[in-house]
Design a protein around this motif. Structure first.
Motif, PDB file in Angstrom:
ATOM      1  N   THR A 126     -42.483  45.429 -76.028  1.00 51.58           N
ATOM      2  CA  THR A 126     -41.579  45.376 -77.179  1.00 51.58           C
ATOM      3  C   THR A 126     -42.320  44.991 -78.447  1.00 51.58           C
ATOM      4  O   THR A 126     -42.037  45.519 -79.521  1.00 51.58           O
ATOM      5  CB  THR A 126     -40.427  44.397 -76.912  1.00 51.58           C
ATOM      6  N   VAL A 127     -43.265  44.070 -78.344  1.00 51.39           N
ATOM      7  CA  VAL A 127     -44.063  43.690 -79.515  1.00 51.39           C
ATOM      8  C   VAL A 127     -44.870  44.896 -80.000  1.00 51.39           C
ATOM      9  O   VAL A 127     -44.981  45.144 -81.205  1.00 51.39           O
ATOM     10  CB  VAL A 127     -44.985  42.500 -79.192  1.00 51.39           C
ATOM     11  N   GLN A 128     -45.402  45.672 -79.053  1.00 52.46           N
ATOM     12  CA  GLN A 128     -46.155  46.875 -79.434  1.00 52.46           C
ATOM     13  C   GLN A 128     -45.242  47.869 -80.150  1.00 52.46           C
ATOM     14  O   GLN A 128     -45.640  48.491 -81.143  1.00 52.46           O
ATOM     15  CB  GLN A 128     -46.765  47.531 -78.199  1.00 52.46           C
ATOM     16  N   LEU A 129     -43.991  48.005 -79.672  1.00 54.84           N
ATOM     17  CA  LEU A 129     -43.036  48.885 -80.341  1.00 54.84           C
ATOM     18  C   LEU A 129     -42.795  48.437 -81.782  1.00 54.84           C
ATOM     19  O   LEU A 129     -42.789  49.257 -82.711  1.00 54.84           O
ATOM     20  CB  LEU A 129     -41.716  48.914 -79.571  1.00 54.84           C
ATOM     21  N   ILE A 130     -42.593  47.130 -81.966  1.00 52.83           N
ATOM     22  CA  ILE A 130     -42.356  46.599 -83.311  1.00 52.83           C
ATOM     23  C   ILE A 130     -43.552  46.885 -84.212  1.00 52.83           C
ATOM     24  O   ILE A 130     -43.398  47.284 -85.366  1.00 52.83           O
ATOM     25  CB  ILE A 130     -42.051  45.088 -83.247  1.00 52.83           C
ATOM     26  N   GLN A 131     -44.755  46.702 -83.674  1.00 52.76           N
ATOM     27  CA  GLN A 131     -45.957  46.974 -84.463  1.00 52.76           C
ATOM     28  C   GLN A 131     -46.019  48.438 -84.879  1.00 52.76           C
ATOM     29  O   GLN A 131     -46.353  48.757 -86.026  1.00 52.76           O
ATOM     30  CB  GLN A 131     -47.203  46.596 -83.654  1.00 52.76           C
ATOM     31  N   GLU A 132     -45.680  49.336 -83.956  1.00 50.89           N
ATOM     32  CA  GLU A 132     -45.717  50.768 -84.257  1.00 50.89           C
ATOM     33  C   GLU A 132     -44.658  51.142 -85.290  1.00 50.89           C
ATOM     34  O   GLU A 132     -44.890  51.992 -86.157  1.00 50.89           O
ATOM     35  CB  GLU A 132     -45.515  51.581 -82.978  1.00 50.89           C
ATOM     36  N   LEU A 133     -43.487  50.510 -85.209  1.00 50.05           N
ATOM     37  CA  LEU A 133     -42.392  50.849 -86.117  1.00 50.05           C
ATOM     38  C   LEU A 133     -42.575  50.244 -87.506  1.00 50.05           C
ATOM     39  O   LEU A 133     -42.278  50.891 -88.510  1.00 50.05           O
ATOM     40  CB  LEU A 133     -41.055  50.371 -85.528  1.00 50.05           C
ATOM     41  N   LEU A 134     -43.054  49.009 -87.556  1.00 47.10           N
ATOM     42  CA  LEU A 134     -43.097  48.288 -88.832  1.00 47.10           C
ATOM     43  C   LEU A 134     -44.459  48.299 -89.507  1.00 47.10           C
ATOM     44  O   LEU A 134     -44.544  48.008 -90.696  1.00 47.10           O
ATOM     45  CB  LEU A 134     -42.645  46.837 -88.625  1.00 47.10           C
ATOM     46  N   GLY A 135     -45.506  48.569 -88.756  1.00 51.27           N
ATOM     47  CA  GLY A 135     -46.826  48.631 -89.371  1.00 51.27           C
ATOM     48  C   GLY A 135     -47.528  47.279 -89.438  1.00 51.27           C
ATOM     49  O   GLY A 135     -47.097  46.299 -88.823  1.00 51.27           O
ATOM     50  N   PRO A 136     -48.607  47.175 -90.210  1.00 47.02           N
ATOM     51  CA  PRO A 136     -49.478  45.996 -90.194  1.00 47.02           C
ATOM     52  C   PRO A 136     -48.826  44.705 -90.681  1.00 47.02           C
ATOM     53  O   PRO A 136     -49.304  43.621 -90.350  1.00 47.02           O
ATOM     54  CB  PRO A 136     -50.646  46.402 -91.111  1.00 47.02           C
ATOM     55  N   THR A 137     -47.754  44.805 -91.462  1.00 46.58           N
ATOM     56  CA  THR A 137     -47.094  43.580 -91.955  1.00 46.58           C
ATOM     57  C   THR A 137     -45.906  43.184 -91.076  1.00 46.58           C
ATOM     58  O   THR A 137     -45.040  42.428 -91.508  1.00 46.58           O
ATOM     59  CB  THR A 137     -46.608  43.762 -93.406  1.00 46.58           C
ATOM     60  N   TRP A 138     -45.873  43.654 -89.827  1.00 52.18           N
ATOM     61  CA  TRP A 138     -44.712  43.444 -88.948  1.00 52.18           C
ATOM     62  C   TRP A 138     -44.371  41.968 -88.765  1.00 52.18           C
ATOM     63  O   TRP A 138     -43.197  41.609 -88.634  1.00 52.18           O
ATOM     64  CB  TRP A 138     -44.964  44.095 -87.592  1.00 52.18           C
ATOM     65  N   LYS A 139     -45.378  41.092 -88.790  1.00 58.51           N
ATOM     66  CA  LYS A 139     -45.123  39.666 -88.562  1.00 58.51           C
ATOM     67  C   LYS A 139     -44.258  39.051 -89.656  1.00 58.51           C
ATOM     68  O   LYS A 139     -43.497  38.116 -89.401  1.00 58.51           O
ATOM     69  CB  LYS A 139     -46.446  38.899 -88.453  1.00 58.51           C
ATOM     70  N   ASP A 140     -44.368  39.578 -90.873  1.00 59.94           N
ATOM     71  CA  ASP A 140     -43.560  39.064 -91.989  1.00 59.94           C
ATOM     72  C   ASP A 140     -42.094  39.474 -91.872  1.00 59.94           C
ATOM     73  O   ASP A 140     -41.228  38.854 -92.489  1.00 59.94           O
ATOM     74  CB  ASP A 140     -44.114  39.572 -93.327  1.00 59.94           C
ATOM     75  N   PHE A 141     -41.833  40.521 -91.104  1.00 63.47           N
ATOM     76  CA  PHE A 141     -40.487  41.083 -91.031  1.00 63.47           C
ATOM     77  C   PHE A 141     -39.889  40.996 -89.632  1.00 63.47           C
ATOM     78  O   PHE A 141     -38.984  41.744 -89.295  1.00 63.47           O
ATOM     79  CB  PHE A 141     -40.513  42.545 -91.497  1.00 63.47           C
ATOM     80  N   THR A 142     -40.409  40.071 -88.823  1.00 64.24           N
ATOM     81  CA  THR A 142     -39.925  39.926 -87.449  1.00 64.24           C
ATOM     82  C   THR A 142     -39.512  38.488 -87.170  1.00 64.24           C
ATOM     83  O   THR A 142     -40.212  37.555 -87.550  1.00 64.24           O
ATOM     84  CB  THR A 142     -41.022  40.348 -86.431  1.00 64.24           C
ATOM     85  N   ALA A 143     -38.366  38.334 -86.523  1.00 66.98           N
ATOM     86  CA  ALA A 143     -37.901  37.027 -86.037  1.00 66.98           C
ATOM     87  C   ALA A 143     -37.472  37.189 -84.585  1.00 66.98           C
ATOM     88  O   ALA A 143     -37.174  38.300 -84.133  1.00 66.98           O
ATOM     89  CB  ALA A 143     -36.733  36.519 -86.891  1.00 66.98           C
ATOM     90  N   VAL A 144     -37.444  36.096 -83.851  1.00 64.84           N
ATOM     91  CA  VAL A 144     -37.051  36.114 -82.437  1.00 64.84           C
ATOM     92  C   VAL A 144     -35.667  35.510 -82.282  1.00 64.84           C
ATOM     93  O   VAL A 144     -35.373  34.435 -82.827  1.00 64.84           O
ATOM     94  CB  VAL A 144     -38.070  35.341 -81.573  1.00 64.84           C
ATOM     95  N   LEU A 145     -34.798  36.213 -81.565  1.00 65.06           N
ATOM     96  CA  LEU A 145     -33.496  35.678 -81.167  1.00 65.06           C
ATOM     97  C   LEU A 145     -33.567  35.327 -79.686  1.00 65.06           C
ATOM     98  O   LEU A 145     -33.802  36.205 -78.850  1.00 65.06           O
ATOM     99  CB  LEU A 145     -32.383  36.717 -81.380  1.00 65.06           C
ATOM    100  N   LEU A 146     -33.383  34.072 -79.355  1.00 69.09           N
ATOM    101  CA  LEU A 146     -33.397  33.622 -77.962  1.00 69.09           C
ATOM    102  C   LEU A 146     -31.954  33.514 -77.486  1.00 69.09           C
ATOM    103  O   LEU A 146     -31.241  32.565 -77.816  1.00 69.09           O
ATOM    104  CB  LEU A 146     -34.127  32.284 -77.843  1.00 69.09           C
ATOM    105  N   THR A 147     -31.516  34.529 -76.747  1.00 71.03           N
ATOM    106  CA  THR A 147     -30.132  34.571 -76.278  1.00 71.03           C
ATOM    107  C   THR A 147     -29.966  33.751 -74.994  1.00 71.03           C
ATOM    108  O   THR A 147     -30.938  33.296 -74.399  1.00 71.03           O
ATOM    109  CB  THR A 147     -29.693  36.023 -76.011  1.00 71.03           C
ATOM    110  N   HIS A 148     -28.701  33.580 -74.576  1.00 73.71           N
ATOM    111  CA  HIS A 148     -28.360  32.788 -73.386  1.00 73.71           C
ATOM    112  C   HIS A 148     -28.856  31.346 -73.518  1.00 73.71           C
ATOM    113  O   HIS A 148     -29.240  30.707 -72.533  1.00 73.71           O
ATOM    114  CB  HIS A 148     -28.928  33.422 -72.106  1.00 73.71           C
ATOM    115  N   ALA A 149     -28.860  30.847 -74.752  1.00 76.44           N
ATOM    116  CA  ALA A 149     -29.300  29.473 -74.985  1.00 76.44           C
ATOM    117  C   ALA A 149     -28.371  28.472 -74.308  1.00 76.44           C
ATOM    118  O   ALA A 149     -28.780  27.349 -73.987  1.00 76.44           O
ATOM    119  CB  ALA A 149     -29.375  29.191 -76.482  1.00 76.44           C
TER     120      ALA A 149
END
Length: 220
Positions: A126-149
């Motif tokens: 999934t991280v690889q997918l995000i990198q492919e979709l968003l490009g080199p600045t993907w870290k600035d535009f990504t957050a993690v949702l931890l469900t079933h908390a």
């Protein structure tokens, strides 16, 4: 952005099968736009866009209260039980171009389950997918949702103790995206109460990123 007294944020949810992507999207919208159910196979097979109503009391612009609208793009899981990785990637890329190509994307939300350990091989796809979709600045535009908390809480973990015990894979991921993460309860009754808290956190991530949007959504 819409009018001077209205703000729109554009989000996409991404993740593995049965992580609660569609349910998370519904909780952000305050609706039931996306199909969400327990199933031994992947439920979502195509991208769909959900829109919230007008939300008041969460944000201000130019010294006055602004109405907030939330748009969420739900996506097929990755990996998927019926679609190839290439099909999922191409479907999501086309949907991003269609829905957010002009206004841009504020955040990609990587959905992970808080009640399951995050292992290297499982998060890589999934991280690889995000990198492919968003490009080199993907870290600035990504957050993690931890469900079933709620399940982690029932097991005796607070957010602090959970992160103290989390796998090095998850902790490394959170460090790479500047610790942009949110714990999301999956009890419907609590989701409604927590929605504004979650939206405020997302707005804070967007604010810290200077309200930038990602426009790299061409159909390459």
């Amino acid at each position: 952005m819409a009018g001077s007294n209205e703000m729109t944020i554009n989000l996409v949810v991404l993740g593995k099968t049965q992580t609660g992507k569609s349910a998370a999207g519904n909780s952000l919208l305050g609706s039931a736009d996306f199909e969400s159910r327990l199933c031994p196979s992947s439920v979502t097979t195509r991208c769909s866009l959900g829109r919230s109503g007008c939300i008041l009391g969460l944000t201000r612009r130019n010294g006055s209260e602004s109405a907030l609208r939330v748009r969420v793009l739900d996506t097929p899981s990755y990996p998927h039980s019926a679609l190839s990785k290439e099909q999922v990637r191409d479907t999501v890329r086309a949907a991003l171009a269609q829905h957010f190509g002009e206004e841009g994307l504020h955040l990609a939300l990587l959905v992970l389950r808080a009640d399951l350990p995050v292992c290297p091989d499982e998060s890589d796809d999934t991280v690889q997918l995000i990198q492919e979709l968003l490009g080199p600045t993907w870290k600035d535009f990504t957050a993690v949702l931890l469900t079933h908390a709620d399940k982690a809480e029932e097991a005796g973990y607070s957010e602090e103790t959970y992160l103290h015990s989390a796998s090095s894979t998850l902790l490394s991921l959170l460090r790479s995206i500047q610790h942009k993460y949110i714990f999301l309860d999956n009890h419907n009754s609590i989701i409604k109460q927590e929605r504004n808290i979650v939206l405020r956190k997302l707005l804070n991530f967007i604010r810290k990123n200077n309200y930038q949007v990602l426009l790299k959504h061409s159909k390459e």
